[in-house]
Design a protein around this motif. Structure first.
Motif, mmCIF file in Angstrom:
data_model
loop_
_atom_site.group_PDB
_atom_site.id
_atom_site.type_symbol
_atom_site.label_atom_id
_atom_site.label_comp_id
_atom_site.label_asym_id
_atom_site.label_seq_id
_atom_site.Cartn_x
_atom_site.Cartn_y
_atom_site.Cartn_z
ATOM 1 N N GLY A 1 0.811 -1.209 0.000
ATOM 2 C CA GLY A 1 0.000 0.000 0.000
ATOM 3 C C GLY A 1 0.843 1.256 0.000
ATOM 4 N N SER A 2 0.174 2.401 0.158
ATOM 5 C CA SER A 2 0.838 3.688 -0.019
ATOM 6 C C SER A 2 1.739 4.075 1.146
ATOM 7 C CB SER A 2 -0.208 4.791 -0.242
ATOM 8 O OG SER A 2 -1.076 4.888 0.878
ATOM 9 N N ALA B 1 -5.879 7.365 3.571
ATOM 10 C CA ALA B 1 -6.384 6.620 2.419
ATOM 11 C C ALA B 1 -7.770 7.102 2.010
ATOM 12 C CB ALA B 1 -6.432 5.133 2.750
ATOM 13 N N GLN C 1 -5.256 1.908 -1.802
ATOM 14 C CA GLN C 1 -4.124 2.551 -1.136
ATOM 15 C C GLN C 1 -3.751 1.845 0.167
ATOM 16 O OE1 GLN C 1 -5.920 6.387 -0.704
ATOM 17 N NE2 GLN C 1 -5.294 7.099 -2.730
#
Length: 573
Positions: free
Chosen positions: A129-130, A139, A144
């Motif tokens: 994920g981010s 998010a 994300q």
């Protein structure tokens, strides 16, 4: 129903409960990460051949997720065989709370006959994920929040190795593969042991008898809950509460719960809650079930616990596109914050309907702390992930509990010694906060204060709430304290920060986090003065708060001034 059948069912319950307890301890002891080993954010269950939860054990309450998880496996795969292994972390496809939670499923057989499933769910420190740690307050889409693995068969047949293609995809997406796969293999090994134990039980009792026992356990769960609810008065209560924000838009998120008692059944209507949010506080249907079921069981059948028989008794109504029935790409990484608020409101509604039921609001989730430490000569780059507690709300006959992870999260707080030995950090203070629990005839639980001194540069990501809306007291009890976050820089300047967000630390900066206290129950002026004095001596309540909130006057010798107390309480009335 014969005596022999009843006896067999009780023996089956006992064996399942003991086995799950043993397997749970194995999960803790074999894990690599502090998140599983110390915080114990993991669970395991043994289920029927239809995916029904039969008994539960202390630990994170994933019970309502397991039913959906196993049903998805059964729907997708009609050729189950001994030795199969399935994995997933998809909140919508599989029902796990959020993407950092990995579910492992192993079917159990007696010969060629499917007799049940062993399944576990465990939070991983990172699943891609981010941001590191996967779940964050930033998010706006599920994508994300990490790699999404739908229900996937990763091993097929006895003694099969895990699919190297799937494992390679995971390894390429997680930031801490050694930690991830260490935890994953521990989880897989314990889940396989669970399947073997279930198979052995079926061989011992016979498949038909075992299935009869499973059916009886579910019937008992239904009957225990119906018997309790039938003794309650019919009625309806509606309560509303708020989250500080969804993490993206700076405006409150409204949760409305209507509880209806109808004969020996209940309905919880969540349809009047806000629409799904842009930020990650949405809850999947499966995770929302767990909050409602927990509240009902706690009030109606705490000694029996959860099994899927209660689904026949409690109905949950939702509105598509809302907080509790979001669209399939809505982020859910911070659903734990919503989970605590939903339990609070279910308890409050039950308390309005049933004398002595429910409680004041808890301090909430306590929040998570994820710290990414920069490289140094002594240590490489590392990621510290913690779950923190707050306090339990007071009830009609007891004070709240202090410094715990509230409700069914039931997690542990990582010890100071573990953190200091593994990460470039010094914990200067870890203590309960005086006056943080709401005053009442029964006092709310106190929350914690934790002060981190950074010994290397770091980036902190925190998921939390209760910075604006305190834990509500009930029946005349007062609210708990609000959560706070601050940083004292090395030059002495102090910055007050939002309770959720991202913070940057430099060497010798001091990060101080305070959780929110829990609400009180009943009029504080009716609390026995001797108990208030004991609280003052224990550092739970300050002398000024004893006078202001409780009408109890404590003199300079820390003794009770009975005359002044009587006068103060008389004037307050």
């Amino acid at each position: 129903m014969t005596t022999a059948t009843v006896l067999a069912a009780e023996l089956t319950r006992s064996r399942l409960s003991a086995t799950i307890g043993e397997l749970t301890q194995l999960l803790y002891r074999s894990a690599y990460s502090t998140l599983m080993r110390e915080s114990r954010d993991c669970s395991i269950s043994l289920l029927s051949e239809k995916g029904e939860v039969l008994v539960d054990r202390p630990g994170p309450f994933h019970g309502s997720s397991y039913n959906y998880l196993i049903r998805r496996v059964i729907e997708r795969y009609d050729d189950l065989a001994p030795g199969d292994v399935f994995m997933t972390n998809h909140p919508y496809d599989a029902g796990v709370p959020h993407t950092p939670d990995l579910a492992v499923v192993v079917p159990a057989f007696a010969g060629d006959t499917l007799v049940g499933f062993s399944a576990s769910i465990a939070h991983k420190s990172d699943f891609g994920g981010s941001v590191i740690g996967s779940a964050s307050m930033d998010a706006t889409q599920l994508y994300q929040e990490g790699l999404l693995l739908p229900v996937t068969r990763v091993a097929r047949g006895a003694d099969a190795e895990l699919d190297p293609g799937v494992m390679g995809i995971i390894a390429a997406n997680v930031r801490t593969p050694d930690l991830f796969f260490g935890d994953m293999r521990a989880q897989l090994g314990v889940t396989r042991v669970g399947a073997a134990r279930l198979s052995a039980l079926a061989e011992r009792t016979g498949v038909r008898v075992l299935r009869d026992c499973f059916a009886m356990l579910l019937d008992q769960g239904e009957r225990a809950l119906r018997d309790a609810i039938s003794s309650w008065p019919d009625g309806e209560a509606t309560v509303t509460g708020y989250l500080d924000s969804d993490g993206i838009r700076d405006r409150p998120v409204r949760i409305t719960v209507t509880a209806r008692i109808q004969g020996d059944g209940m309905v919880f209507d969540l349809t009047e809650s806000d629409d799904q949010t842009l930020g990650p506080v949405n809850m999947t249907r499966m995770y929302g079930d767990s909050a409602v079921f927990y509240a009902v069981i706690s009030c109606a059948a705490p000694d029996f616990g959860f099994n899927d028989g209660i689904r026949r008794v409690v109905t949950i109504e939702r509105r598509p596109g809302s907080l509790f029935d979001p669209g399939p790409t809505a982020p859910v990484g911070a659903a734990t914050s919503m989970q605590h608020r939903l339990v609070d409101l279910c308890f409050e509604a039950l308390g309005e309907l049933v004398p002595g039921a429910g409680s004041a609001h808890s301090g909430g989730s306590g929040g998570t702390v994820g710290i990414e430490w920069a490289s140094s000569e002594q240590r490489g780059r590392s990621f510290q992930y913690e779950v923190l507690g707050t306090g339990m709300g007071a009830v009609h006959d007891s004070d709240g509990v202090s410094g715990v992870t509230a409700y069914y999260t039931n997690l542990g707080i990582t010890p100071v010694e573990v953190l200091e030995s593994q990460y470039p950090v010094r914990i200067n203070r870890f203590e309960l906060v005086t006056d943080s629990g709401g005053a009442g005839r029964y006092r709310g639980g106190l929350s914690y204060r934790r002060e981190y001194e950074a010994l290397a540069p770091a980036s902190v990501r925190r998921r939390s709430e209760r910075g604006k809306f305190p834990a509500r007291g009930v029946a005349g009890g007062q609210d708990g304290s609000l959560a706070t976050v601050s940083i004292r820089r090395a030059d002495g300047t102090v910055e007050s920060l939002p309770v959720a967000g991202r913070y940057e630390l430099h060497p010798h900066d001091l990060l101080t986090i305070e959780g929110s206290g829990a609400g009180g129950y009943g009029d504080p002026k009716t609390r026995p003065a001797e108990l208030v004095l004991a609280d003052v001596r224990a550092g739970i309540v300050s002398v000024p708060a004893a006078a202001q909130a409780y009408g109890v006057v404590i003199d300079e010798r820390v003794e009770l001034d009975e005359q002044a107390t009587e006068l103060a309480r008389r004037e307050s009335r």
